[in-house]
Design an enzyme around this catalytic site. Structure first.
Site, mmCIF file in Angstrom:
data_model
loop_
_atom_site.group_PDB
_atom_site.id
_atom_site.type_symbol
_atom_site.label_atom_id
_atom_site.label_comp_id
_atom_site.label_asym_id
_atom_site.label_seq_id
_atom_site.Cartn_x
_atom_site.Cartn_y
_atom_site.Cartn_z
ATOM 1 N N GLU A 5 0.981 -1.175 0.122
ATOM 2 C CA GLU A 5 0.104 -0.160 0.027
ATOM 3 C C GLU A 5 0.755 1.208 -0.164
ATOM 4 O OE1 GLU A 5 -3.142 2.802 0.457
ATOM 5 O OE2 GLU A 5 -3.088 0.808 -0.319
ATOM 6 N N HIS A 26 -2.924 -9.305 -16.738
ATOM 7 C CA HIS A 26 -4.341 -9.495 -17.135
ATOM 8 C C HIS A 26 -4.571 -7.782 -16.973
ATOM 9 C CE1 HIS A 26 -8.278 -10.500 -18.267
ATOM 10 N NE2 HIS A 26 -8.842 -9.780 -17.053
ATOM 11 N N HIS A 45 2.580 1.883 -3.243
ATOM 12 C CA HIS A 45 1.377 2.370 -4.219
ATOM 13 C C HIS A 45 1.431 3.915 -4.011
ATOM 14 C CE1 HIS A 45 -1.793 2.724 -7.126
ATOM 15 N NE2 HIS A 45 -2.590 2.978 -6.150
ATOM 16 N N HIS A 90 -19.277 -10.239 -16.145
ATOM 17 C CA HIS A 90 -17.986 -9.618 -16.871
ATOM 18 C C HIS A 90 -17.438 -10.482 -17.837
ATOM 19 C CE1 HIS A 90 -14.166 -7.979 -17.194
ATOM 20 N NE2 HIS A 90 -13.489 -9.059 -16.681
ATOM 21 N N HIS A 108 -12.105 3.314 -9.490
ATOM 22 C CA HIS A 108 -10.670 3.746 -9.257
ATOM 23 C C HIS A 108 -10.025 3.199 -10.551
ATOM 24 C CE1 HIS A 108 -6.709 3.984 -6.957
ATOM 25 N NE2 HIS A 108 -7.713 5.170 -6.438
#
Length: 313
Positions: free
Chosen positions: A58, A276, A61, A214, A123
């Site tokens: 975290e 991905h 990032h 999806h 996000h």
């Protein structure tokens, strides 16, 4: 000066890509609460006293996102001054900064007050728009559009429809994928392409429906891109940027579908999952460039029409 700007633009694009992958890493490792409910500090400390894996992910990032904010701001101002005469530059500069700030605010709000899965799913999509804006700025700086003679490029209405339609729909697909991750439905359907070994393989629970929704959205965009690539192959070989662009898009979407299948079959292997996210980022960047070409084509059509009218008089 121009050479320095080119290198900085490439660096900023790479940093933005790292932000995208870093955000996916935070989600996939469930590290969003690695720094507690403090922002921008970790557990209210400038230097955390307890170091955990989630905290490292975290905090890394956040640091990369902060670096990206500074780099994007510098690139926007620099490109505004150097290539502000190009019609898309100022718009892209504002867009990249705006969506990067919006992304940071949503991330901060999620840490401090929490957010619903539906909001958190935005996000990644917001980050994609900021990345695409920086990528297009970089392409303008490198004058890629001039290499393909975009000043004379005129795209027919059918191809324009596919170019605009696919990028809009791709955003829907990206959102559904992000929603799957934030809802914890990535392994709701342990088999692929159907949901399970039950009769018909159809979903029965909410999480299964989210996952299969999806997959269905991804299947539609795969078919749509394949059809558009076929049209480009058949009717646009004389327009190299259109032809080559859609061939690349078809290759990328094949890689995206394959990696999506392996995400499930490998039971969320981290490297496959990050690949991905990387592939869809590249694909969305390509679609964004197509959108720029559509804008150029519209301008060229207007100029051509004005010229014809002046000659007819």
């Amino acid at each position: 000066m121009q050479r320095a700007l080119k290198w900085f633009a490439v660096l900023t694009t790479v940093i933005m890509l790292c932000v995208l992958i870093g955000g996916a890493l935070v989600t996939k490792t469930e590290s969003g609460a690695g720094c507690g409910d403090s922002w921008p500090l970790c557990h209210g400390e400038f230097v955390p006293s307890e170091i955990t894996f989630e905290l490292v992910v975290e905090l890394s990032h956040r640091l990369v996102s902060g670096l990206a904010g500074i780099a994007v701001l510098i690139l926007s101002i620099w490109s505004w001054k150097q290539i502000g005469h190009i019609r898309e530059t100022k718009f892209l500069a504002i867009l990249s900064v705006f969506f990067l700030v919006l992304q940071a605010l949503i991330g901060a709000a999620a840490v401090m007050w929490g957010q619903s899965d539906a909001v958190l799913a935005l996000h990644f999509g917001i980050s994609l728009i900021s990345f695409a804006s920086v990528l297009l700025l970089t392409l303008l700086i490198f004058e890629v559009d001039k290499k393909f003679d975009s000043k004379t490029l005129i795209i027919d209405k059918t191809m324009k429809f596919h170019m605009v339609g696919i990028i809009v729909y791709s955003y829907v697909v990206v959102y559904t994928g992000a929603y799957v991750r934030h809802k914890g439905a990535s392994l709701a359907c342990p088999e692929w392409p159907m949901c399970s070994g039950r009769a018909g393989g159809l979903p029965t629970t909410l999480h299964e429906w989210i996952q299969m929704g999806h997959r269905m959205a991804a299947g539609i965009i795969f078919i749509w891109i394949a059809y558009t690539a076929w049209r480009a192959f058949k009717y646009h070989k004389h327009q190299k940027i259109i032809y080559k662009g859609w061939m690349i898009a078809f290759i990328l979407v094949c890689m995206q579908v394959t990696s999506g299948a392996f995400v499930v079959l490998s039971e969320l292997n981290l490297f496959v999952s990050l690949a991905h996210a990387l592939i869809i980022s590249c694909l969305f960047g390509l679609f964004s460039y197509f959108l720029l070409l559509v804008s150029r084509s519209n301008l060229n059509t207007e100029v051509s029409s004005t010229t014809e009218q002046s000659f007819s008089k």
